[in-house]
Motif scaffolding. Structure first.
Motif, PDB file in Angstrom:
ATOM      1  N   TRP D  40       0.870  -1.178   0.000  1.00  0.00           N
ATOM      2  CA  TRP D  40       0.000   0.000   0.000  1.00  0.00           C
ATOM      3  C   TRP D  40       0.912   1.235   0.000  1.00  0.00           C
ATOM      4  O   TRP D  40       1.683   1.434   0.943  1.00  0.00           O
ATOM      5  CB  TRP D  40      -0.888   0.025   1.238  1.00  0.00           C
ATOM      6  CG  TRP D  40      -1.994  -0.993   1.253  1.00  0.00           C
ATOM      7  CD1 TRP D  40      -3.322  -0.769   0.962  1.00  0.00           C
ATOM      8  CD2 TRP D  40      -1.911  -2.381   1.625  1.00  0.00           C
ATOM      9  NE1 TRP D  40      -4.043  -1.926   1.107  1.00  0.00           N
ATOM     10  CE2 TRP D  40      -3.208  -2.940   1.520  1.00  0.00           C
ATOM     11  CE3 TRP D  40      -0.861  -3.221   2.017  1.00  0.00           C
ATOM     12  CZ2 TRP D  40      -3.488  -4.273   1.792  1.00  0.00           C
ATOM     13  CZ3 TRP D  40      -1.134  -4.549   2.290  1.00  0.00           C
ATOM     14  CH2 TRP D  40      -2.429  -5.070   2.176  1.00  0.00           C
ATOM     15  N   LEU D  45      -2.790   6.014   0.100  1.00  0.00           N
ATOM     16  CA  LEU D  45      -3.542   5.824   1.334  1.00  0.00           C
ATOM     17  C   LEU D  45      -3.972   7.138   1.960  1.00  0.00           C
ATOM     18  O   LEU D  45      -5.088   7.270   2.471  1.00  0.00           O
ATOM     19  CB  LEU D  45      -2.668   5.080   2.359  1.00  0.00           C
ATOM     20  CG  LEU D  45      -2.369   3.613   2.086  1.00  0.00           C
ATOM     21  CD1 LEU D  45      -1.289   3.123   3.047  1.00  0.00           C
ATOM     22  CD2 LEU D  45      -3.639   2.784   2.256  1.00  0.00           C
ATOM     23  N   ARG D  63     -12.985   3.722  16.892  1.00  0.00           N
ATOM     24  CA  ARG D  63     -11.636   3.733  16.320  1.00  0.00           C
ATOM     25  C   ARG D  63     -11.813   4.010  14.832  1.00  0.00           C
ATOM     26  O   ARG D  63     -12.363   3.182  14.101  1.00  0.00           O
ATOM     27  CB  ARG D  63     -10.939   2.376  16.513  1.00  0.00           C
ATOM     28  CG  ARG D  63     -10.656   1.996  17.964  1.00  0.00           C
ATOM     29  CD  ARG D  63      -9.682   2.941  18.639  1.00  0.00           C
ATOM     30  NE  ARG D  63      -9.371   2.580  20.023  1.00  0.00           N
ATOM     31  CZ  ARG D  63     -10.003   3.085  21.089  1.00  0.00           C
ATOM     32  NH1 ARG D  63     -11.003   3.948  20.946  1.00  0.00           N
ATOM     33  NH2 ARG D  63      -9.625   2.728  22.308  1.00  0.00           N
ATOM     34  N   ARG D  64     -11.324   5.169  14.364  1.00  0.00           N
ATOM     35  CA  ARG D  64     -11.459   5.515  12.948  1.00  0.00           C
ATOM     36  C   ARG D  64     -10.247   4.956  12.208  1.00  0.00           C
ATOM     37  O   ARG D  64      -9.188   5.582  12.143  1.00  0.00           O
ATOM     38  CB  ARG D  64     -11.581   7.012  12.747  1.00  0.00           C
ATOM     39  CG  ARG D  64     -11.876   7.348  11.277  1.00  0.00           C
ATOM     40  CD  ARG D  64     -12.189   8.807  11.112  1.00  0.00           C
ATOM     41  NE  ARG D  64     -11.140   9.570  11.763  1.00  0.00           N
ATOM     42  CZ  ARG D  64     -11.352  10.732  12.392  1.00  0.00           C
ATOM     43  NH1 ARG D  64     -12.547  11.275  12.440  1.00  0.00           N
ATOM     44  NH2 ARG D  64     -10.348  11.353  12.974  1.00  0.00           N
ATOM     45  N   VAL D  65     -10.438   3.764  11.696  1.00  0.00           N
ATOM     46  CA  VAL D  65      -9.334   3.014  11.103  1.00  0.00           C
ATOM     47  C   VAL D  65      -9.741   2.514   9.728  1.00  0.00           C
ATOM     48  O   VAL D  65     -10.878   2.057   9.547  1.00  0.00           O
ATOM     49  CB  VAL D  65      -9.002   1.778  11.985  1.00  0.00           C
ATOM     50  CG1 VAL D  65      -7.916   0.929  11.323  1.00  0.00           C
ATOM     51  CG2 VAL D  65      -8.573   2.206  13.376  1.00  0.00           C
ATOM     52  N   LEU D  66      -8.820   2.632   8.779  1.00  0.00           N
ATOM     53  CA  LEU D  66      -9.013   1.928   7.508  1.00  0.00           C
ATOM     54  C   LEU D  66      -8.195   0.644   7.580  1.00  0.00           C
ATOM     55  O   LEU D  66      -6.971   0.679   7.730  1.00  0.00           O
ATOM     56  CB  LEU D  66      -8.581   2.796   6.323  1.00  0.00           C
ATOM     57  CG  LEU D  66      -9.398   4.072   6.134  1.00  0.00           C
ATOM     58  CD1 LEU D  66      -8.994   4.768   4.838  1.00  0.00           C
ATOM     59  CD2 LEU D  66     -10.901   3.792   6.141  1.00  0.00           C
ATOM     60  N   ILE D  67      -8.913  -0.465   7.481  1.00  0.00           N
ATOM     61  CA  ILE D  67      -8.253  -1.771   7.536  1.00  0.00           C
ATOM     62  C   ILE D  67      -7.520  -2.029   6.229  1.00  0.00           C
ATOM     63  O   ILE D  67      -8.068  -1.777   5.144  1.00  0.00           O
ATOM     64  CB  ILE D  67      -9.309  -2.883   7.747  1.00  0.00           C
ATOM     65  CG1 ILE D  67     -10.064  -2.659   9.059  1.00  0.00           C
ATOM     66  CG2 ILE D  67      -8.671  -4.261   7.706  1.00  0.00           C
ATOM     67  CD1 ILE D  67     -11.326  -3.527   9.192  1.00  0.00           C
ATOM     68  N   LEU D  68      -6.277  -2.511   6.323  1.00  0.00           N
ATOM     69  CA  LEU D  68      -5.548  -2.963   5.130  1.00  0.00           C
ATOM     70  C   LEU D  68      -5.891  -4.436   4.944  1.00  0.00           C
ATOM     71  O   LEU D  68      -5.396  -5.289   5.674  1.00  0.00           O
ATOM     72  CB  LEU D  68      -4.046  -2.777   5.312  1.00  0.00           C
ATOM     73  CG  LEU D  68      -3.555  -1.381   5.724  1.00  0.00           C
ATOM     74  CD1 LEU D  68      -2.017  -1.346   5.802  1.00  0.00           C
ATOM     75  CD2 LEU D  68      -4.038  -0.318   4.762  1.00  0.00           C
ATOM     76  N   GLU D  69      -6.760  -4.691   3.980  1.00  0.00           N
ATOM     77  CA  GLU D  69      -7.232  -6.066   3.803  1.00  0.00           C
ATOM     78  C   GLU D  69      -6.454  -6.736   2.682  1.00  0.00           C
ATOM     79  O   GLU D  69      -6.372  -6.212   1.568  1.00  0.00           O
ATOM     80  CB  GLU D  69      -8.723  -6.067   3.487  1.00  0.00           C
ATOM     81  CG  GLU D  69      -9.320  -7.460   3.509  1.00  0.00           C
ATOM     82  CD  GLU D  69     -10.819  -7.428   3.250  1.00  0.00           C
ATOM     83  OE1 GLU D  69     -11.580  -7.677   4.182  1.00  0.00           O
ATOM     84  OE2 GLU D  69     -11.203  -7.113   2.102  1.00  0.00           O
ATOM     85  N   GLY D  75     -12.957  -9.860   2.321  1.00  0.00           N
ATOM     86  CA  GLY D  75     -14.025 -10.019   3.300  1.00  0.00           C
ATOM     87  C   GLY D  75     -13.558 -10.424   4.682  1.00  0.00           C
ATOM     88  O   GLY D  75     -14.345 -10.520   5.620  1.00  0.00           O
ATOM     89  N   SER D  76     -12.251 -10.637   4.829  1.00  0.00           N
ATOM     90  CA  SER D  76     -11.739 -11.152   6.100  1.00  0.00           C
ATOM     91  C   SER D  76     -11.342 -10.060   7.077  1.00  0.00           C
ATOM     92  O   SER D  76     -11.204 -10.315   8.269  1.00  0.00           O
ATOM     93  CB  SER D  76     -10.506 -12.009   5.829  1.00  0.00           C
ATOM     94  OG  SER D  76      -9.424 -11.155   5.436  1.00  0.00           O
ATOM     95  N   SER D  77     -11.089  -8.856   6.577  1.00  0.00           N
ATOM     96  CA  SER D  77     -10.512  -7.776   7.383  1.00  0.00           C
ATOM     97  C   SER D  77      -9.096  -8.087   7.867  1.00  0.00           C
ATOM     98  O   SER D  77      -8.616  -7.469   8.811  1.00  0.00           O
ATOM     99  CB  SER D  77     -11.397  -7.437   8.596  1.00  0.00           C
ATOM    100  OG  SER D  77     -12.672  -7.017   8.182  1.00  0.00           O
ATOM    101  N   TYR D  84      -3.942  -8.706  11.761  1.00  0.00           N
ATOM    102  CA  TYR D  84      -4.761  -7.582  11.318  1.00  0.00           C
ATOM    103  C   TYR D  84      -3.858  -6.359  11.231  1.00  0.00           C
ATOM    104  O   TYR D  84      -2.931  -6.200  12.036  1.00  0.00           O
ATOM    105  CB  TYR D  84      -5.868  -7.360  12.351  1.00  0.00           C
ATOM    106  CG  TYR D  84      -6.512  -6.000  12.344  1.00  0.00           C
ATOM    107  CD1 TYR D  84      -7.768  -5.797  11.764  1.00  0.00           C
ATOM    108  CD2 TYR D  84      -5.886  -4.910  12.954  1.00  0.00           C
ATOM    109  CE1 TYR D  84      -8.375  -4.547  11.782  1.00  0.00           C
ATOM    110  CE2 TYR D  84      -6.480  -3.659  12.967  1.00  0.00           C
ATOM    111  CZ  TYR D  84      -7.722  -3.479  12.384  1.00  0.00           C
ATOM    112  OH  TYR D  84      -8.319  -2.232  12.396  1.00  0.00           O
TER     113      TYR D  84
END
Lengths: 343, 343, 343, 343
Positions: D40, D45, D63-69, D75-77, D84
Motif C-alpha cells: 500500500w 492511502l 476507532r477511525r481506522v481503515l483496515i488494510l485487507e 471479506g476477512s478484514s 490484522y
C-alpha cells in the motif's frame, strides 16, 4: 448511495475497509463460538466406522478416519475452531503408511487391542484408554497385528497450524519405517521419575509418547480413594511432559477425569473449547441449556465459554483435550466455576 | 621491618589487607580441594553404627548419625567442602523426633526395612536402595516399626546453607507429627507422568519425596539391556522433579548409575565433588592416582576435579550425590571425559 | 574416660563423628553470622589506598586492592561469609594486566575518572557511580588514561566459588588484551530495550557490562519525584540482565537505593548479608543495636538477619550488593520488614 | 451414485466426514497461504485516510481506522491469516474513547505529532517511528492535543484470539480514563536496564509500553556504524520485554531493521507472514517473483514461506511485525536464508 457507502466502495478497490463497520464483529464483547455443543454416540458411530473398512483400505486412505465435524462448522472438518477430531479404524493385517507433518496428533484408544503406532523408530502397542502422542514432524505409521478391528480417537491441531500458515508434510519412502528401538525403551527412559543424566531432549513435545491407561487409571483410583475432588471436575489429572513438567504437547492439553458415582458437579466454563471421550461409566453433562447423556466411547464437545456441568450415575472416567496450552502461553485463558444458581 | 610489612601492619588495624599477598590463594588457577578421596568400608562402619545404638537413643540424639568426615577436612563434619554425609541408625520401636530446618536432606537406604520417614504428614516405608527427600523447611520424623535395625545414608547441604548464613531450624511440639495423608498419596499424585490439573506446587524441591528402588532399578535394567552406556559413567540416570523436569532438589543432584559386568570406564572429572554409595555388585574406582575397591554399602567420595575411572567386576549399581545443581545454576560447572592416556 | 568419649575417640580414627554432639552447631535455629556490622570511613581509607600506590605498582600487584576484611572474620579476606570486597587503585598511566577467572567481579566506581575496564575486547570508561561487570571467565584488564587516581569498589563471589571447589584462573599472554569492539558497542546492543534479532547470548551474566550512573540516577530521580518509596528501603532498583530480566550476575545481586531527604525507614532484615557504598548524601543506619553515620564513599556491611534501619539527613544514594540471587535460586532467602517496636 | 459417495452422504447426517477426501487440504505438504504479497503506497492511502476524517468522527467510530485487507483474503478484514493491520487517524481535539479487549494491539506512528495513547492511567505522546503497545485487557484511549492529523499503523492479533474463541471486550464508562501516573513513569521504571527491586509485573506483555524512535534509531545507527549486518536482513533488532528478555508482546513479534545504502540482501523465507512499514529511505523488496518499490510510510506484507529479498537505494529503516512469538512458543517456526540462485 450515501457518502459513507460511496466512500467504502471507492476504498475497497485499494483493499481498504472501514473498521467501524465491523468493529463489533472483530472485537466482540465475549466469545461467539460458531461451534456448538454436540455428542456422537458410539452406537451410532460404530456401524459407520466399520463400514468405512469396506469402503477403502488403510493403505489407500493413508489414514482411514471419519472426521467428527461440528454441526456449527459445516464444511470445516473441525470440531472446534481450534481443534480437529476423528475416529480412525485399522483392521487386522492393515498398515497406515508412514508420514510426518507439522501438526501434532494425539491418539486415544477407544476399542480393540493389538494395533501399534510407531514413532521415530519405536512401536507402542495400543490398548483401550491409552494416550499416545505423535509429536510434530516425527515419522509415524500404524499397523494392526491383532485379530480384531482397532479404533481410536485422533485429535490434531490442524486449525492452529493452518492459522499460522506453517504446515509441512511428507511421505516416508517406504510404507513402514524401520524399528530401531525396542518397545518400552521410551518408558524406561521417562516413566520412573528419572532421566538419563545428559538426555538432550529439546523439542516442545514430551519424549514420553505412550501413557498406558493402566498406570493412569491406578493414579486416579488412588486419588479418588483419598477423596481428592474438584467440585466441578472431580479428580482431574493432566498428562505431563517429564522434561518440563508442563503439558505433554505444546498445542493441545490432554487429561483424564474421574467422576465418583453420584457426583453432581458445579457448572464451570472456560475459553478452551474441549473434546471429551467417555472411557468408563455412565453420566450426563449439561452444556449451556442442553443436556446430554453419555456412556462408554461416546464423544462430546463443549464450545468455548459455554457453562458445562457433569453428573455421574456410576463412576465415570473421561478423557479430554483442548487448546489450553496455547491459551495459557498467549495469556488468553479465562475460566470460572459458577454458582449453581448461575448455571 | 620493611616498608610493605610495616604498611600491612598499619592497615590491619583498619581491617584492610593487601590482596596481592593472597591473590593466588583467593583466585587459584584450578580447584584445590581440601577434601581428599576416601572410602568407608561398610564392614568397618557397621560395628560402629551398631555400637552407637548402645551409646545413645534416637530420642536423646534427635538424629543418631555417625558423620563421615573427610580426612582432609578434620573438625569440619563435612565430606566435601559443599556437602555433608552421615549414616543414621534407627532401631525397632525407636523414634527420631520431628523437626524442620532450612537444610535439605536426602536419605538413601543402606540396610534394613520397616522404618519410615514422615514428611509433612505423609509416611513412606523404607527399603534398601530407596531414595527419599526431606525438602527444606518441612516437618519430618523417622520411626522404625520393623524388627531389625535400619541404616541409611544422610546427605545434607549444610555447608551451602551455612555459607549464605541462612540457617533456620525448629523442633515440632510433639515427638511425632500427625499423619494426614495415606502412604502412597504422593506417589499417586506424581509417579505416573500425570499431575493434578491445578496442583499449585511451587517450591524448588520435588513434591515426589520417595523414589522406590524397585522402580528405578527396573528402568536401569531396561536401558542396560538396550545397551545405553556412557563411556565414563555407564547407565547414569538422575532423579527428576516431576514439576520441572530438573533436579529433584535445588542444592544436591542425585543419581543412580549401573556399570555392566566387565565395564572399564574412561576417566572423567568434574567440579562437583561427589559422594557415592554402592548398592549392588563389586567394582573399583581410581581417583587421581589412588585405587579403591568397593562392594555393597561401601561409601566413597571423589573430590572436585580429580579424575575418576570406574571398573566393574560384576554388574554394579551406585547411588551418588553432589552439589551439581548449584554449580549449574551459577554457571560454575566444568566437566571432561579424559583420554585414557591422560588418566 | 566415659563410654561416649571412648566411643568418639575410637571412631575418630575411622573418620566418623557423632552428629548429636554438633547438631546445634551444624543446624542452628537461626543464622549465626560470624561477620559483624562494620563501616569503613572513606576519610580513613583514602590515605591507605593512596599509600598503597607507593608500596607496589599495579603491574606487580596484578590487582592493587586493599581488601575490606570483616572484623568478625579475621584472616579470611572476606566481608561476609559469602562475599569479598576490596578497594582498587589505579594511577595515571598504569595497567592492571589481563587475566580471567571463574569468579565474577563487580566494580563500583568510587573516585576519579578516566580509567577503563576492558572486557572481552571492549573498553568502558569509568566515572563515579558507574556499575561495571566482569563476568565469569572473561578476559579483563584495567588501565588509567586520565590525570588522577581512580578508585573503585571490587565485589567478588570468591567464597561461593571456593565452597564449590570450582576455581579456575589464567593470565593473558600480554598485559593488555586487544580492543576488538568500539566503546559503546555493548550499550548499543542492549541499552535501548531492543536486542539483535538473533543475538545468541547464553551465559548467566548480563552482556550489558557497564551501567552508567547518569542513566541509573535519572531513573531514581524520576521515581522519587513520583513518590515511589518502600517504607524500609526508599526507592530501590536492581540492575537487570536484559537477556532474562533477572539479576545482572548469577551470584551477586546489585542495586541502587535512594533515600529522600528526611527519610526514616522501618527496620528490616534478610538472610543476604549486604555490602553498601554511599554515593551521595549523608545519613545513618542502625544495624542490630549499633548506629553508624555515613557520607559519600563510606562503605558498610550488614550481616545476615540483622535488623537494619536507614535514615537520611539529605537525599542519599547507596549502591549495594549481596548473595541474594543464589539464595533465591536455592530457595533459601528470607526477609522481613519489622515493626518499629521490634527494631 | 457410487458406493463411496453414497456412504459420504449417509454419514454426513451424523456429522461425519471422510478424512481421505480432504487429507491433502488439511495436511498440505507446505504452506499454502491465501494471503498474497501486497504493498500500500502511502501516497494512495493518505487521501483516503484524510477523507475518513470527514466521513465519521473518532468518537462515533470508536476507532477511525481503515483496515488494510489482504487482496487474497477478501471479506476477512485481515492482512495475513494470523494478523490484522489498519491505519488510524485522529484529528486535533478528537478523542478515541476508552475501552479494553483481549486482543493485543501495537501502534506504530506513521505521520504527525502531538497525539497520545493512554494505557492503564499513563499517557505517552506519539512521534513518528515510535512503537507503542496496548497490552491485552488494558484500558486505553487516544487523543490529539496537537495541531495536525496524526496517523498510525495498528497491528492486532484478532485472528489468533478468534481462532481460540477467547475474545472479550468492554467500554470504559467515560470517554477518557483518568490519568494516574505522570508521562514517563513507565520509562523511568523500565528503560534504564534497572527495575524496581520488587516490581511484581506478571503479565505476558512488556510493562514498557512506549519505545521512542529516537532511542531505537540511535541503537541501529551505532550498530550500523559497527558494521553489524545480517546478509538477508541488515541490522535487525527486536523490541524486548524488559521483564523477560523475550518478545515485547506474546502474540506479535515487533522489530526494526536498517538496510545500509546500497544493501542487496540475500533472499530468505520464514513461516511467519510479516507486515512491514517503511520509516526512512527508499528501497525495494522482491517477494516471490514480484518486485515492489517502497518509500517512507509505505506498507507491505510478505506471506508465509514466500522468499523475500531486500535492496536499499538509500539507507532504509523498516518497522515490522509478525506472529513469530506464537510460532516459536508452539514449535512451528521455520526459516531459511536461501542461495541467490534459489531465489
Amino acid at each position: 448511495m450515501n457518502d459513507r457507502a460511496d466512500f467504502y466502495a471507492r476504498i475497497a478497490d485499494r483493499h481498504l475497509r472501514p473498521l467501524w463497520e465491523v468493529l463489533d464483529e472483530l472485537v466482540p464483547p465475549a466469545p461467539r463460538p460458531q461451534s456448538v455443543a454436540a455428542l456422537w454416540r458410539y452406537d451410532d458411530l460404530r456401524p459407520a466406522i466399520m463400514e468405512s473398512g469396506n469402503i477403502i483400505s488403510a493403505m489407500e486412505a493413508v489414514r482411514r478416519v471419519l472426521i467428527l465435524e461440528n454441526p456449527g462448522l459445516p464444511g470445516s472438518s473441525l470440531i472446534t475452531s481450534a481443534l480437529y477430531a476423528g475416529l480412525q479404524l485399522i483392521l487386522p493385517g492393515e498398515i497406515a503408511p508412514s508420514h510426518r507433518h507439522a501438526q501434532s496428533a494425539l491418539r486415544f484408544i477407544v476399542e480393540g487391542s493389538g494395533a501399534y503406532t510407531a514413532v521415530d523408530g519405536e512401536r507402542t502397542t495400543m490398548a483401550p484408554g491409552d494416550f499416545i502422542i505423535t509429536p510434530s514432524w516425527t515419522w509415524h505409521d500404524h499397523g494392526n497385528d491383532g485379530n480384531g478391528p482397532v479404533v481410536w480417537l485422533d485429535g490434531l491441531d490442524i486449525p492452529i497450524v493452518a492459522l499460522h500458515d506453517a504446515q509441512f508434510a511428507e511421505r516416508y519412502p517406504e510404507p513402514v519405517q524401520p524399528v530401531s528401538r525396542a518397545e518400552g525403551d521410551c518408558d524406561a527412559r521417562w516413566a520412573s521419575n528419572m532421566a538419563l543424566f545428559d538426555h538432550g531432549h529439546a523439542t516442545k513435545t514430551s519424549p514420553m509418547f505412550s501413557y498406558p491407561y493402566a498406570r493412569s487409571r491406578a493414579a486416579l483410583a488412588k486419588l479418588a480413594a483419598a477423596r481428592v475432588c474438584d467440585p466441578a471436575h472431580g479428580v482431574r489429572m493432566r498428562y505431563v511432559n517429564p522434561v518440563t513438567g508442563g503439558w505433554a504437547m505444546p498445542t493441545m492439553g490432554t487429561f483424564l477425569q474421574l467422576l465418583p458415582a453420584g457426583f453432581r458437579g458445579m457448572p464451570s466454563r472456560s475459553t478452551d473449547g474441549t473434546v471429551y471421550c467417555c472411557i468408563e461409566g455412565r453420566g450426563s453433562v449439561r452444556i449451556g441449556e442442553q443436556p446430554f447423556e453419555f456412556g462408554p466411547r461416546d464423544i462430546f464437545v463443549v464450545p468455548s465459554w459455554q457453562p458445562r456441568s457433569f453428573a455421574a450415575a456410576t463412576e465415570v472416567v473421561l478423557f479430554g483435550y483442548s487448546d489450553r496450552p496455547v491459551q495459557e502461553a498467549l495469556g488468553l485463558l479465562r475460566e470460572q466455576t459458577l454458582d449453581e444458581s448461575a448455571a
